[in-house]
Scaffold this active site. Structure first.
Site, short mmCIF file in Angstrom:
data_model
loop_
_atom_site.label_atom_id
_atom_site.label_comp_id
_atom_site.label_asym_id
_atom_site.label_seq_id
_atom_site.Cartn_x
_atom_site.Cartn_y
_atom_site.Cartn_z
N ARG A 59 5.08 0.59 -6.18
CA ARG A 59 5.04 -0.27 -4.99
C ARG A 59 4.16 -1.50 -5.21
NH1 ARG A 59 6.34 2.40 0.01
NH2 ARG A 59 4.90 1.01 1.08
N GLU A 111 11.18 -13.21 -11.38
CA GLU A 111 10.25 -12.18 -10.92
C GLU A 111 9.75 -11.28 -12.04
OE1 GLU A 111 11.73 -9.42 -7.96
OE2 GLU A 111 13.73 -9.55 -8.77
N HIS A 145 22.96 -34.13 -8.01
CA HIS A 145 22.25 -34.77 -6.89
C HIS A 145 20.73 -34.65 -7.04
CE1 HIS A 145 25.98 -35.59 -4.84
NE2 HIS A 145 26.36 -34.40 -5.27
N LYS A 147 7.17 -3.38 -4.06
CA LYS A 147 8.54 -2.90 -3.85
C LYS A 147 8.96 -3.02 -2.40
CE LYS A 147 12.43 -1.10 -4.99
NZ LYS A 147 13.36 -2.10 -5.56
N CYS A 189 0.82 -1.21 0.00
CA CYS A 189 0.00 0.00 0.00
C CYS A 189 0.86 1.26 0.00
CB CYS A 189 -0.87 0.03 1.26
SG CYS A 189 -1.83 -1.44 1.50
N TRP A 228 -2.91 -2.67 -1.55
CA TRP A 228 -2.44 -4.00 -1.96
C TRP A 228 -3.14 -4.95 -1.01
CZ3 TRP A 228 0.58 -8.10 -0.01
CH2 TRP A 228 1.17 -8.93 -0.98
N ASN A 242 -1.86 2.04 5.93
CA ASN A 242 -0.91 1.02 5.45
C ASN A 242 -0.59 0.10 6.61
OD1 ASN A 242 -0.71 2.26 3.04
ND2 ASN A 242 1.47 2.75 3.17
N GLY A 243 -0.43 -1.19 6.31
CA GLY A 243 -0.05 -2.12 7.38
C GLY A 243 -1.18 -3.10 7.63
N LYS A 287 16.03 -12.66 -10.45
CA LYS A 287 15.68 -11.59 -11.41
C LYS A 287 14.84 -12.16 -12.53
CE LYS A 287 16.29 -8.86 -9.51
NZ LYS A 287 16.89 -8.59 -8.25
N GLU A 290 20.86 -14.75 -7.40
CA GLU A 290 20.31 -13.44 -7.74
C GLU A 290 19.84 -13.41 -9.20
OE1 GLU A 290 19.20 -11.08 -6.21
OE2 GLU A 290 19.25 -9.36 -7.57
C1 F6R Z 1 13.96 -8.67 -5.72
C2 F6R Z 1 13.67 -7.75 -4.65
C3 F6R Z 1 13.28 -8.30 -3.32
C4 F6R Z 1 13.85 -7.41 -2.20
C5 F6R Z 1 13.30 -7.88 -0.84
C6 F6R Z 1 13.89 -7.09 0.29
O1 F6R Z 1 14.35 -8.00 -6.88
O2 F6R Z 1 13.71 -6.57 -4.82
O3 F6R Z 1 13.68 -9.62 -3.18
O4 F6R Z 1 15.23 -7.48 -2.22
O5 F6R Z 1 11.91 -7.74 -0.85
O6 F6R Z 1 13.59 -5.74 0.19
P1 F6R Z 1 14.37 -4.68 1.06
O7 F6R Z 1 15.78 -4.66 0.58
O8 F6R Z 1 13.66 -3.37 0.81
O9 F6R Z 1 14.28 -5.15 2.47
#
Ligand code: F6R
Length: 612
Positions: free
Chosen positions: A27, A494, A510, A607, A2, A74, A100-101, A491, A487
């Site tokens: 977000r 997602e 394995h 985000k 949110c 959200w 929010n929350g 990427k 990583e």
């Molecule tokens: C992936 C991504 C997420 C964040 C995770 C932690 O691309 O962005 O995996 O890394 O949600 O977010 P922060 O760093 O804001 O705690």
């Protein structure tokens, strides 16, 4: 997650609120709404769907008020529907709230209110808040501002969970009330006007002066005044902080997407994160810390705790901490750490990494570590974020606002800062190793090495086209390269929705190798000369079984042929993910683009993950 925006001033609030919500779109959300204070009281306009759809609702043109609150939702409690969208009103339609929350005890509070004659229209947890405020306000029978503040304070004392809340009430048409706990909220201070937001970039074009609210601080805003109170309604003094991010860093500029822009911003983000922390032939300068050799020698274990990409950054630096500082280092997923009763002691050092600084699990893990007496360091990109308020020490990456959901420049900046921290520990411990000097030098050079990768991305683009129809992909490496494989796979999945898994190359045999068949892509990363022969053998095993291979390396490949090889510069294997991740970020980006997906706002993701 949110998003919240608020405005109080002389201008019409509606366009400012819509503009702020559009800036918060990154977000992730499923519905949006605004409420403004009109001459005859609060008016709301809300809908399921995009912020832009609010503009198609005829009532929006009637909103003339100069005070307003706004929200992108959200969904957590109740599906995305018009009714469940915020703002929510109390039964008498005199108090409007955006939130929010999560209110964890909302069922109990709803029951209480129902027993007192209140009715509920939505399935949300939020709707209890305006009704509870109204309940206490009526009970107080004091229609002054003090009476209303007491009603808010009593309501807040009843809430369990996390919240950032904006409140309007018809009895106080020129005021707005805000309060937070464990959910971000900032107040932007203007001239004759003030702004609220859950994230700084949404209101960065209006002001650079921000008040950062701490847990349970309540603010009463007027257009030219802000008063702060604690929960017992005693006044408190706060001074605004000046934020140096510029607006252009929160705009797309000439780029198609924020993600691409942020990939290209990595050299700058790293240079800014290094700043004066590394100077040639000098010891690391970390003014923020005051650690002594004796203290570092007393540490029983280092824990690096984070989520997602930030956790991958932690994995990338374990090698520096263990090999040079000789301190056992564990890297933990925050949502696991907080529930697994970790063996943290008062001699443990716990480092929490979070771009946003607002990730609910990371905050909870930090609180747990503190409760066990450990020393804590927060690594964040956002000044004044919750983890930095909570930790004993804070270090900032200076990557600028990261808007795309998929993290890129935050990851590389986090590794840079964690590596600097590791070297600082080693130097403080008196460790003298040539390799440490080399790593420092290479950290200074890495931005220009990334620029080299970014100069020509054509081979990556072509390979991306070959992958768009795929359902599965594998990312493999050994040692530090296996952390960047994690990583890279994250990427890809997602933003392209292709299922991708990362494996330590030696683990393939394995089990996972059973999934290798004709045409499956295996991405290999090789930057460690001591381990490359092993990874090459593992890649040969998948080639034999029909896989097509995409390799990122700076090593001699011993005459083995791969479908594509992306060459990167020489770099110390202690920090190589900072460079080797870049082709992987681009590969995921181009696949997502080719598939016509929304790169910056992938489905189901947010985000800033401010709920568990
Ligand atoms: C992936 C991504 C997420 C964040 C995770 C932690 O691309 O962005 O995996 O890394 O949600 O977010 P922060 O760093 O804001 O705690």
């Amino acid at each position: 997650m949110c998003g919240i925006v608020g405005y109080i001033g002389k201008k019409k609030a509606e366009p400012i609120l819509i503009n702020g919500l559009l800036r918060l779109e990154y977000r992730g959300y499923d519905s949006a709404g605004i409420a403004t204070m009109e001459e005859d009281g609060i008016k709301t306009v809300k809908n399921k769907g995009r912020v832009a759809c609010l503009l198609d609702i005829p009532e929006i043109d009637k909103l003339e008020g100069t005070v307003g609150i706004a929200h992108t939702r959200w969904a957590t409690h109740g599906k995305p529907t018009d009714i469940n969208s915020h703002p929510h009103l109390d039964n008498k339609k005199t108090t409007a709230v955006v939130h929010n929350g999560i209110i964890e005890n909302y069922i109990e509070l709803k029951e209480f209110l129902k027993n007192n004659g209140y009715e509920f229209l939505s399935q949300t947890d939020t709707e209890v808040i305006p009704n509870l405020i109204n309940y206490y306000y009526e009970k107080e029978n004091d229609k002054t501002e003090n009476g209303f503040l007491r009603a808010i304070s009593k309501t807040i004392k009843d809430l369990k969970g996390s919240f950032a809340i904006e409140v309007l009430n018809n009895d106080f048409k020129d005021k707005m009330f805000v309060i937070r706990k464990d959910s971000p909220l900032v107040i932007g201070k203007g001239e004759g006007e003030n702004y609220i937001s859950s994230d700084i970039p949404a209101i960065l074009s209006f002001t650079r002066d921000f008040y950062l609210l701490e847990d349970y601080e309540l603010a009463v805003l007027e257009k030219d005044n802000i008063e702060f109170y604690n929960l017992d309604l005693q006044k408190i003094e706060k001074t605004p902080k000046n934020i140096t991010w510029d607006m252009s860093s929160a705009e797309k500029g000439d780029y198609d997407d924020f993600m691409l822009k942020e990939i290209y911003e990595q050299p700058k983000a790293i240079r800014e994160t290094i700043g004066a922390r590394i100077t040639k032939n000098q010891k690391i300068n970390l003014d923020e810390l005051d650690f002594t050799k004796e203290y570092l020698e007393s540490i029983d274990r280092i824990y690096i705790v984070a989520c997602g990409t930030a956790m991958h950054a932690g994995l990338a630096v374990r090698k520096i901490l263990e090999e040079f500082c000789k301190i056992q280092t564990e890297v933990d997923i925050a949502s696991e750490f907080r529930y697994r009763n970790p063996l943290v002691t008062k001699n443990s050092l716990c480092i929490f990494v979070s771009q946003s600084g607002e990730t609910a699990d990371t905050i909870a893990a930090l609180k747990l570590a503190k409760s066990k007496g450990a020393k804590t360091i927060a690594i964040s990109n956002v000044i004044g974020s919750s983890i930095t308020n909570e930790a004993d020490y804070s270090l900032y990456t200076h990557a600028g606002p990261e808007i795309a959901v998929a993290s890129t420049k935050a990851y590389t900046s986090q590794i840079v800062l964690l590596a600097i921290l590791g070297i600082y520990f080693a130097e403080t411990l008196g460790v003298v190793e040539k390799e440490l000097e080399k790593i420092k030098e290479e950290l200074l050079q890495v931005p220009s090495k990334i620029e080299d990768v970014l100069k020509d991305t054509s081979k990556i683009k072509v390979f991306a086209q070959k992958m768009i129809k795929e359902k599965n992909a594998f990312y493999v490496g050994r040692g530090i390269d296996s952390t960047v494989a994690m990583e890279g796979a994250l990427k890809l999945k997602e933003i392209s929705y292709i299922h991708s898994e990362s494996y330590s190359a030696g683990e393939l045999k394995h089990g996972a190798i059973a999934l290798i068949e004709n045409g499956v892509t295996v991405v290999g990363i090789m930057t460690d000369p001591d381990l490359k022969h092993k990874t090459i053998s593992n890649l040969q095993e998948v080639i034999t079984r029909g896989a097509k291979t995409f390799v990122v390396t700076n090593q001699d490949l011993e005459n083995v042929t791969f479908d594509e090889v992306i060459r990167i510069d020489e770099i110390s294997p202690y920090i190589s993910p900072i460079l080797s991740v870049v082709p992987l970020q681009l590969l995921a980006y181009y696949i997502s683009k080719e598939k016509g997906l929304d790169v910056d706002k992938p489905r189901n993701l947010a985000k800033s993950v401010t709920v568990e």
